[in-house]
Write a protein that holds these residues in place. Structure first.
Motif, short mmCIF file in Angstrom:
data_model
loop_
_atom_site.label_atom_id
_atom_site.label_comp_id
_atom_site.label_asym_id
_atom_site.label_seq_id
_atom_site.Cartn_x
_atom_site.Cartn_y
_atom_site.Cartn_z
N LYS A 172 55.03 62.60 34.46
CA LYS A 172 54.03 61.57 34.71
C LYS A 172 53.21 61.30 33.46
O LYS A 172 52.93 60.14 33.11
N PHE A 173 52.82 62.36 32.76
CA PHE A 173 52.03 62.22 31.54
C PHE A 173 52.84 61.52 30.45
O PHE A 173 52.35 60.60 29.77
N GLU A 174 54.08 61.94 30.26
CA GLU A 174 54.92 61.36 29.21
C GLU A 174 55.25 59.90 29.50
O GLU A 174 55.45 59.10 28.58
N ALA A 175 55.31 59.53 30.78
CA ALA A 175 55.60 58.14 31.13
C ALA A 175 54.41 57.23 30.89
O ALA A 175 54.57 56.00 30.82
N TYR B 52 48.43 69.79 26.06
CA TYR B 52 48.84 68.42 25.76
C TYR B 52 47.72 67.71 25.03
O TYR B 52 46.57 68.21 24.93
N ALA B 53 48.00 66.53 24.51
CA ALA B 53 47.00 65.70 23.85
C ALA B 53 47.47 64.25 23.92
O ALA B 53 48.67 63.97 24.02
N ARG C 17 51.23 60.78 22.11
CA ARG C 17 51.11 61.91 23.04
C ARG C 17 51.77 63.15 22.45
O ARG C 17 52.60 63.07 21.54
N ARG C 18 51.35 64.30 23.02
CA ARG C 18 51.95 65.57 22.63
C ARG C 18 51.92 66.49 23.83
O ARG C 18 50.90 66.61 24.51
N VAL C 19 53.04 67.14 24.12
CA VAL C 19 53.10 68.12 25.20
C VAL C 19 53.72 69.39 24.62
O VAL C 19 54.84 69.36 24.10
N ASP C 20 52.98 70.50 24.71
CA ASP C 20 53.48 71.76 24.18
C ASP C 20 54.39 72.44 25.20
O ASP C 20 54.36 72.14 26.40
N LYS C 21 55.17 73.38 24.72
CA LYS C 21 56.04 74.14 25.60
C LYS C 21 55.20 75.00 26.54
O LYS C 21 54.24 75.65 26.11
N PRO C 22 55.50 75.01 27.84
CA PRO C 22 54.71 75.81 28.79
C PRO C 22 54.71 77.30 28.43
O PRO C 22 55.69 77.83 27.90
N VAL C 23 53.58 77.95 28.71
CA VAL C 23 53.40 79.39 28.45
C VAL C 23 53.24 80.09 29.79
O VAL C 23 52.41 79.69 30.62
N GLU C 24 54.01 81.13 30.02
CA GLU C 24 53.98 81.85 31.30
C GLU C 24 52.85 82.86 31.31
O GLU C 24 52.64 83.61 30.35
N LEU C 25 52.10 82.89 32.43
CA LEU C 25 50.97 83.80 32.61
C LEU C 25 51.03 84.40 34.01
O LEU C 25 51.87 84.02 34.83
N GLU D 59 40.33 58.47 18.54
CA GLU D 59 40.24 59.93 18.62
C GLU D 59 41.26 60.46 19.63
O GLU D 59 41.59 59.80 20.61
N TRP D 60 41.71 61.68 19.35
CA TRP D 60 42.66 62.33 20.26
C TRP D 60 41.89 63.20 21.25
O TRP D 60 40.98 63.95 20.87
N GLU D 61 42.27 63.08 22.51
CA GLU D 61 41.75 63.95 23.56
C GLU D 61 42.82 64.96 23.93
O GLU D 61 43.99 64.60 24.09
N ALA D 62 42.42 66.21 24.05
CA ALA D 62 43.38 67.28 24.33
C ALA D 62 42.99 68.01 25.61
O ALA D 62 41.91 67.81 26.16
N GLY D 63 43.88 68.86 26.07
CA GLY D 63 43.60 69.64 27.26
C GLY D 63 44.67 70.66 27.53
O GLY D 63 45.74 70.66 26.91
N SER D 64 44.34 71.56 28.43
CA SER D 64 45.29 72.55 28.92
C SER D 64 45.18 72.61 30.43
O SER D 64 44.07 72.58 30.97
N SER D 65 46.32 72.67 31.10
CA SER D 65 46.33 72.77 32.56
C SER D 65 47.03 74.06 32.97
O SER D 65 48.07 74.43 32.42
N LEU D 66 46.42 74.74 33.93
CA LEU D 66 46.97 75.97 34.48
C LEU D 66 47.51 75.66 35.88
O LEU D 66 46.78 75.14 36.72
#
Length: 839
Positions: A584-587, A614-615, A594-602, A621-628
């Motif tokens: 959805k984000f990439e679309a 992602y960003a 846009r930028r989406v990093d590889k998911p990290v397992e926790l 300006e670029w807005e960034a974030g992380s989703s858990l």
């Protein structure tokens, strides 16, 4: 007629919405009978009153801990002794959230108590005290209760000082179905806040019910309700045998007829609106839309009828259920299951101290952060306090005076006495002054410990204000005392007030056990807990969104944390969920924006989780974030942190890790009414459209459902209508006054002017035909505005003396093939109301 009104449960203040039915007035008793009854009443009360106790305690609140620390914030109700060894029945709403329970018997003996059993469905509970030789109440039989008989209510109305008050009336009605799972007794004996849990007795001194609520509305008097004695006996028996109320379970959701809802006699039963899978009802073959006619030998036409019938059975027993299925009447035998009891956490006996007085032993009060202290009179009540504690106000419990303290952090220590006096005399920040101030006294008081400026003034006709100002450690401390003229002219009162003000010190001794700290300043993390069972720690300075949502922001709103909870659909997996959200984000954005990093397992809250960073940017300006993302107990939890990409770094990463480490999910703290919460991303189609129709200007459009639009204030069809999406919009402007040729000329002049003013503003124009036969002018613009490049297409055309300007704008950042196609499709759906237009 029925009306929505407010029902107030007496005791701990509880408001319930209920449907009020008309009540038939009861016949008035004869004078002779009244005289006879009045002669009996003192003897009856003397017999029953020793079995009635008053209950008081501190209210507990997870949402507002200040309720527990305010010594004057107490809750009270009433109870009825059911066993000589200290077992007392009361209302569940009285003691459910009550700490430090104190029970006072009719002879004034005080006992510590604790809630031992609670049943919210019946609104009954037990309180236990360590006592012997008490007088248990005598309970009547429900079959002996008659409409019109004289009754008395014994309780603790309004104030604890009024315990064991008596009001007298009659039984106004039986089998009332109002805001309760079971039937209630209606009475006109006055029932007021605090009567909850008290006894409703007959003229034999027998308890016929436990008072539970009254009807509160303007113009309505003496309309109270009590839990009938047979329901009380039923609950007490279950408490004795099982420690809780065991309720039979069928697995049905039932719907009342319209007549039953409005209070009319119903000729039909209850419609089966839902049958739980694998429930006793399902196993017996009961189906949706069948009509439940009776349970055993009891006919049921309302939900209260059903509850009254089913309470006579225990889990494991079998019962015949008569149903109307189409034209046939059938009977099905159901082996009853057990209804899961709502878990109630009983409040600890001595939480928050062993005394009902939250400030027991405290003779001084102060703020450790701002460094001040003073005497703490027993009647001083905190009224308001600012979020960080720099401003606080008090009132006297008897209403004799008010006190306010304000601390200003931005103040030089070298403020002269005259400047300080001028500041106080001209200070309009008082919470109490009302204008027209006359200064009665002004002086600078020199004392070794802490000199101060003092101003006494008269405000209005009745108000007197004494203001004292202290400068210390870069702060200005302002202390104000307000009194009325009556108190001001009372010299003994003045001495008391001056003694209180003289006790104000610019110090706070942490080692002094008699000093109460009211500081609310907090530099530690604060734990937020949601109704979905999720707890998360965030910095103390962060604030929750004012709309009550699960979004939190830092001081300048540049950083935010959002919590989203939905249900996990059958077959859905964590990987599928992440793929869906990432897609959805990439679309939404083109690859360069846009930028989406590889998911990290926790591991979070004891279950697998994935972190996706992602960003995105629209070109500035670029807005960034992380989703858990994680799934626990059938719910999907997404915790998202957003921030400017420029903020990324070690400090932000540490804040993220600390927040994630604090996350927990407790199923026991989830709202018991939570059901299935659909994840809209699973079912949303971005190409799904809805029809917009503008009848005034004769056109329609099919617009993607996910686009947004602002409605006009008056609901009329607007001259200009805009449909917006992230990074773009479609706007329709209409004009019925200007000639079309003039409109085209103005548009052409505007485009040329923009290009001449800025050579980067590029446009082309052409004549086109729209919708098969509509001649139009088309402008195509490309430009970068405030570092955001965009493409804009403008169409001008006219029909039936209405000129149309349609603007399609999309930023390069969101100019994906899908977004561009969606925008163009919306435009080509343009249709004139009479049928001419796009396809």
């Amino acid at each position: 007629m029925g009306n929505w009104k407010v029902w107030m449960k007496k005791g701990g203040i509880t408001l319930l919405a209920a449907f009020v039915l008309g009540v038939v007035a009861q016949p008035v008793s004869s004078h002779a009978y009244a005289a006879e009854v009045n002669a009996e009443i003192p003897q009856v009360i003397e017999k029953a009153s020793p079995s009635v106790v008053a209950i008081i305690g501190k209210p507990s609140s997870e949402m507002d801990k200040s309720l527990e620390t305010n010594r004057f914030n107490l809750a009270h109700g009433t109870g009825v002794i059911v066993a000589s060894n200290g077992v007392i029945v009361t209302n569940a709403h009285v003691v459910k959230n009550m700490k430090n329970i104190v029970v006072v018997t009719s002879d004034g003996t005080t006992y510590r108590g604790h809630a031992s059993n609670i049943d919210e469905e019946s609104d009954l509970a037990l309180v236990k005290i360590d006592a012997t030789g008490l007088k248990p109440a005598t309970f009547a039989s429900s079959s002996d209760i008659k409409v019109g008989e004289t009754v008395a209510a014994i309780g603790t109305p309004i104030s604890f000082a009024l315990r064991n008050s008596v009001t007298v009336g009659i039984v106004s009605g039986l089998d009332r179905s109002v805001s309760s799972q079971y039937q209630l007794i209606q009475t006109d004996a006055a029932i007021n806040p605090g009567n909850s849990g008290g006894a409703l007795i007959n003229m034999k001194g027998e308890v016929i019910g436990i008072n539970t609520m009254k009807y509160a509305d303007l113009g309505v008097e003496n309309l109270g309700f009590a839990i009938p004695v047979d329901t009380v006996k039923y609950v007490l028996k279950n408490f004795e045998l099982y420690g809780k109320v065991k309720r039979a379970y069928l697995g049905l959701e039932l719907e009342e007829s319209w007549e039953a809802v409005v209070g009319l006699p119903s000729s039909t039963g209850l419609r089966v609106s839902y049958v739980d899978a694998d429930s006793p009802a399902a196993e017996a073959g009961i189906e949706q839309d069948e009509i439940l006619v009776s349970v055993g030998n009891s006919a049921v036409k309302t939900l209260v009828d059903y509850n009254e019938a089913i309470k006579t059975y225990l889990p494991g027993q079998s019962v015949d259920i008569k149903l109307q299925s189409g034209a046939a009447t059938i009977t099905k035998t159901v082996k009853l299951g057990e209804l899961a009891s709502k878990e109630v956490t009983l409040t600890g006996d001595n939480e928050g101290g062993t005394s009902i007085d939250a400030d027991s032993g405290k003779t001084k009060i102060g703020d450790s952060h701002f460094g001040w202290s003073m005497k703490y009179p027993a009647g001083l009540v905190k009224r308001q306090q600012s979020d960080d504690g720099d401003s606080i106000s008090f009132i006297d419990a008897k209403g004799e005076f008010a006190l306010a303290i304000h601390v200003d952090d931005d103040q030089s220590d070298d403020l002269s006495p005259s400047a300080l006096l001028n500041k106080l005399a001209g200070d309009d920040s008082s919470n109490y002054s009302s204008g027209g101030t006359t200064i009665l006294e002004r002086q600078y008081v020199k004392r070794a410990e802490s000199p101060y400026a003092k101003v006494v003034s008269r405000s209005g006709e009745e108000g007197y204000v004494q203001t004292r100002g202290y400068v210390h450690g870069g702060r200005l401390y302002t202390v104000q005392l307000f009194v009325t003229k009556e108190q001001y002219t009372n010299h003994s009162k003045q001495n008391i007030y001056n003694d209180l003000l003289d006790s104000f010190k610019l110090s706070f001794n942490n080692a002094d056990g008699s000093l109460k700290d009211i500081s609310v300043f907090n530099s530690d993390d604060v734990t937020y807990t949601s109704e979905y069972g999720l707890s998360i720690d965030l910095p103390a300075e962060w604030q929750q969104d004012h709309g009550g949502s699960t979004s939190f922001y830092n001081d300048d709103y540049s950083q935010a944390v959002h919590v989203n909870v939905t249900s996990a659909s059958s077959g859905d997996t964590l990987q599928n969920w992440i793929d869906r959200e990432t897609g959805k984000f990439e679309a939404q954005y083109t690859a360069d924006y846009r930028r989406v990093d590889k998911p990290v397992e926790l591991t979070v809250a004891g279950v697998p989780a994935w972190k996706v960073s992602y960003a995105s940017s629209l070109g500035d300006e670029w807005e960034a974030g992380s989703s858990l993302f994680f799934i626990k107990d059938k719910y999907k939890y997404e915790v998202q942190m957003t921030y400017p990409q420029a903020d990324q770094g070690e400090e932000l990463e540490k804040a993220w890790d600390k927040m994630v480490a604090s996350i927990s999910v407790n199923k026991e703290t989830m709202d018991g009414e939570l059901g299935f919460i659909q994840d809209l991303d699973e079912i949303t189609d971005p190409d799904q459209t809805t029809l917009y129709k503008n009848e005034k200007f004769n056109y329609t459009l099919r617009i993607p459902e996910q686009w947004t639009s602002i409605r006009s204030y008056d609901g009329s069809d607007p001259v200009s209508k805009s449909f917006n999406f992230t990074g773009g919009y479609l706007r329709v402007d209409t004009d019925s006054k200007k000639a079309y040729a003039d409109m085209v000329k103005d548009a052409e002049d505007g485009q040329k002017t923009n290009h001449n003013n800025d050579s980067d503003y590029k446009y082309t124009s052409e004549d086109v035909t729209l919708f098969g036969d509509v001649k139009a002018k088309k402008y195509t613009v490309s430009y970068t505005k405030k570092h955001i490049p965009y493409t804009e297409t403008v169409y001008l055309f006219t029909r039936k003396q209405i000129n149309y300007t349609v603007t399609l704008r999309i930023d390069d950042a969101v100019g994906t093939d899908a977004n561009v196609a969606r925008l163009n499709k919306a435009f080509t759906s343009f249709t004139f109301v009479n049928g001419t237009g796009g396809k």
